[in-house]
Motif scaffolding. Structure first.
Motif, PDB file in Angstrom:
ATOM      1  N   GLU A  40       0.824  -1.206   0.000  1.00  0.00           N
ATOM      2  CA  GLU A  40       0.000   0.000   0.000  1.00  0.00           C
ATOM      3  C   GLU A  40       0.862   1.262   0.000  1.00  0.00           C
ATOM      4  N   SER A  41       1.890   1.298   0.853  1.00  0.00           N
ATOM      5  CA  SER A  41       2.737   2.500   0.898  1.00  0.00           C
ATOM      6  C   SER A  41       3.602   2.603  -0.359  1.00  0.00           C
ATOM      7  N   ALA A  42       3.946   1.470  -0.977  1.00  0.00           N
ATOM      8  CA  ALA A  42       4.686   1.504  -2.244  1.00  0.00           C
ATOM      9  C   ALA A  42       3.829   2.159  -3.324  1.00  0.00           C
ATOM     10  N   LEU A  43       2.544   1.802  -3.366  1.00  0.00           N
ATOM     11  CA  LEU A  43       1.643   2.401  -4.360  1.00  0.00           C
ATOM     12  C   LEU A  43       1.513   3.899  -4.148  1.00  0.00           C
ATOM     13  N   ALA A  44       1.454   4.332  -2.887  1.00  0.00           N
ATOM     14  CA  ALA A  44       1.390   5.765  -2.590  1.00  0.00           C
ATOM     15  C   ALA A  44       2.667   6.456  -3.071  1.00  0.00           C
ATOM     16  N   SER A  45       3.817   5.793  -2.912  1.00  0.00           N
ATOM     17  CA  SER A  45       5.097   6.372  -3.343  1.00  0.00           C
ATOM     18  C   SER A  45       5.188   6.540  -4.854  1.00  0.00           C
ATOM     19  N   VAL A  46       4.626   5.593  -5.619  1.00  0.00           N
ATOM     20  CA  VAL A  46       4.734   5.706  -7.082  1.00  0.00           C
ATOM     21  C   VAL A  46       3.714   6.677  -7.662  1.00  0.00           C
ATOM     22  N   GLU A  47       2.742   7.108  -6.850  1.00  0.00           N
ATOM     23  CA  GLU A  47       1.755   8.076  -7.336  1.00  0.00           C
ATOM     24  C   GLU A  47       2.417   9.375  -7.792  1.00  0.00           C
ATOM     25  N   GLY A  48       3.281   9.928  -6.962  1.00  0.00           N
ATOM     26  CA  GLY A  48       3.845  11.223  -7.283  1.00  0.00           C
ATOM     27  C   GLY A  48       5.283  11.192  -7.761  1.00  0.00           C
ATOM     28  N   GLN A  49       5.832  10.019  -8.021  1.00  0.00           N
ATOM     29  CA  GLN A  49       7.267   9.912  -8.308  1.00  0.00           C
ATOM     30  C   GLN A  49       7.520   8.749  -9.250  1.00  0.00           C
ATOM     31  N   GLU A  50       8.475   8.918 -10.145  1.00  0.00           N
ATOM     32  CA  GLU A  50       8.912   7.800 -10.972  1.00  0.00           C
ATOM     33  C   GLU A  50      10.286   7.372 -10.480  1.00  0.00           C
ATOM     34  N   TYR A  51      10.515   6.076 -10.476  1.00  0.00           N
ATOM     35  CA  TYR A  51      11.773   5.512 -10.001  1.00  0.00           C
ATOM     36  C   TYR A  51      12.480   4.817 -11.153  1.00  0.00           C
ATOM     37  N   ASP A  52      13.810   4.796 -11.079  1.00  0.00           N
ATOM     38  CA  ASP A  52      14.582   4.049 -12.069  1.00  0.00           C
ATOM     39  C   ASP A  52      14.396   2.557 -11.848  1.00  0.00           C
ATOM     40  N   LEU A  53      14.228   2.176 -10.586  1.00  0.00           N
ATOM     41  CA  LEU A  53      14.037   0.771 -10.265  1.00  0.00           C
ATOM     42  C   LEU A  53      13.236   0.649  -8.975  1.00  0.00           C
ATOM     43  N   ILE A  54      12.356  -0.357  -8.944  1.00  0.00           N
ATOM     44  CA  ILE A  54      11.613  -0.689  -7.737  1.00  0.00           C
ATOM     45  C   ILE A  54      12.022  -2.105  -7.343  1.00  0.00           C
ATOM     46  N   VAL A  55      12.486  -2.263  -6.099  1.00  0.00           N
ATOM     47  CA  VAL A  55      12.869  -3.578  -5.576  1.00  0.00           C
ATOM     48  C   VAL A  55      11.755  -3.975  -4.620  1.00  0.00           C
ATOM     49  N   LEU A  56      11.054  -5.059  -4.973  1.00  0.00           N
ATOM     50  CA  LEU A  56       9.805  -5.405  -4.316  1.00  0.00           C
ATOM     51  C   LEU A  56       9.874  -6.790  -3.696  1.00  0.00           C
ATOM     52  N   ASP A  57       9.637  -6.860  -2.374  1.00  0.00           N
ATOM     53  CA  ASP A  57       9.621  -8.156  -1.691  1.00  0.00           C
ATOM     54  C   ASP A  57       8.362  -8.916  -2.068  1.00  0.00           C
ATOM     55  N   LEU A  58       8.500 -10.212  -2.211  1.00  0.00           N
ATOM     56  CA  LEU A  58       7.379 -11.047  -2.615  1.00  0.00           C
ATOM     57  C   LEU A  58       6.386 -11.272  -1.481  1.00  0.00           C
ATOM     58  N   ALA A  59       6.892 -11.627  -0.293  1.00  0.00           N
ATOM     59  CA  ALA A  59       6.022 -11.999   0.821  1.00  0.00           C
ATOM     60  C   ALA A  59       5.833 -10.827   1.778  1.00  0.00           C
ATOM     61  N   MET A  60       4.651 -10.192   1.694  1.00  0.00           N
ATOM     62  CA  MET A  60       4.322  -9.093   2.592  1.00  0.00           C
ATOM     63  C   MET A  60       2.864  -9.234   2.999  1.00  0.00           C
ATOM     64  N   LEU A  84      12.107  -9.629  -4.923  1.00  0.00           N
ATOM     65  CA  LEU A  84      13.017 -10.233  -3.942  1.00  0.00           C
ATOM     66  C   LEU A  84      12.245 -11.273  -3.148  1.00  0.00           C
ATOM     67  N   SER A  85      12.893 -12.381  -2.854  1.00  0.00           N
ATOM     68  CA  SER A  85      12.216 -13.372  -2.041  1.00  0.00           C
ATOM     69  C   SER A  85      13.189 -14.170  -1.206  1.00  0.00           C
ATOM     70  N   GLY A  86      12.786 -14.426   0.023  1.00  0.00           N
ATOM     71  CA  GLY A  86      13.555 -15.306   0.893  1.00  0.00           C
ATOM     72  C   GLY A  86      13.191 -16.757   0.648  1.00  0.00           C
ATOM     73  N   GLN A  87      11.977 -16.999   0.150  1.00  0.00           N
ATOM     74  CA  GLN A  87      11.538 -18.370  -0.085  1.00  0.00           C
ATOM     75  C   GLN A  87      10.842 -18.472  -1.444  1.00  0.00           C
ATOM     76  N   GLY A  88      11.459 -17.869  -2.449  1.00  0.00           N
ATOM     77  CA  GLY A  88      10.841 -17.823  -3.766  1.00  0.00           C
ATOM     78  C   GLY A  88      10.786 -19.169  -4.453  1.00  0.00           C
ATOM     79  N   SER A  89       9.641 -19.435  -5.059  1.00  0.00           N
ATOM     80  CA  SER A  89       9.513 -20.657  -5.843  1.00  0.00           C
ATOM     81  C   SER A  89       9.693 -20.300  -7.316  1.00  0.00           C
ATOM     82  N   ILE A  90      10.031 -21.290  -8.106  1.00  0.00           N
ATOM     83  CA  ILE A  90      10.189 -21.062  -9.538  1.00  0.00           C
ATOM     84  C   ILE A  90       8.863 -20.607 -10.138  1.00  0.00           C
ATOM     85  N   ARG A  91       7.758 -21.219  -9.705  1.00  0.00           N
ATOM     86  CA  ARG A  91       6.450 -20.847 -10.251  1.00  0.00           C
ATOM     87  C   ARG A  91       6.146 -19.374  -9.984  1.00  0.00           C
TER      88      ARG A  91
END
Length: 146
Positions: A40-60, A84-91
């Protein structure tokens, strides 16, 4: 490094200690880092700003990484996103890539590998913006009959 040349990175992870440590490591390498502890806070951040890269955790909690990815891509289709994931599956990583993630990294993240990915994303974004600007100039020239 000039301010406008700094890569702008949004880090999204609900593990605050990990988030703080990673943000400090990236800032010490000259990046402009914004952090968010939820989808939710990530979505608020992208509302008013563009980023070169977003690093996003899978499990939240709340919006997980996949849901956040979908919503960011709906707002900014050109956004460069690494999952990013600590327990990422291939699927899950395949699903993230199909939805538009440009890469998928396992935790603990290798800082040099992440820096390389950030550099690639910034170059890709600069090229895309340049191409877009050229197309807009050509359109203006064509419509004005110059």
């Amino acid at each position: 490094m000039a301010e406008e040349l700094k890569a702008r990175v949004l880090l999204v992870d609900d593990e605050e200690d990990f988030l703080t440590m990673l943000a400090e490591r990236l800032e010490s390498r000259g990046l402009n880092v914004t952090t968010a502890t939820s989808g939710e806070s990530a979505l608020a951040s992208v509302e008013g700003q563009e980023y070169d890269l977003i690093v996003l955790d899978l499990a939240m909690p709340g919006f997980d990484g996949i849901e956040t990815l979908k919503r960011i891509k709906a707002r900014q289709p050109e956004a460069e996103i690494i999952m990013l994931s600590g327990q990422g599956s291939i699927r899950t990583s395949i699903e993230a890539m199909k939805l538009g993630a440009c890469d998928f990294l396992q935790k603990p993240v290798d800082i040099n590998e992440l820096m390389g990915k950030i550099g690639e994303a910034k170059e890709k974004r600069m090229l895309m913006l340049e191409t877009k600007s050229i197309a807009e100039i050509e359109k203006i020239l064509h419509t004005k009959g110059w």
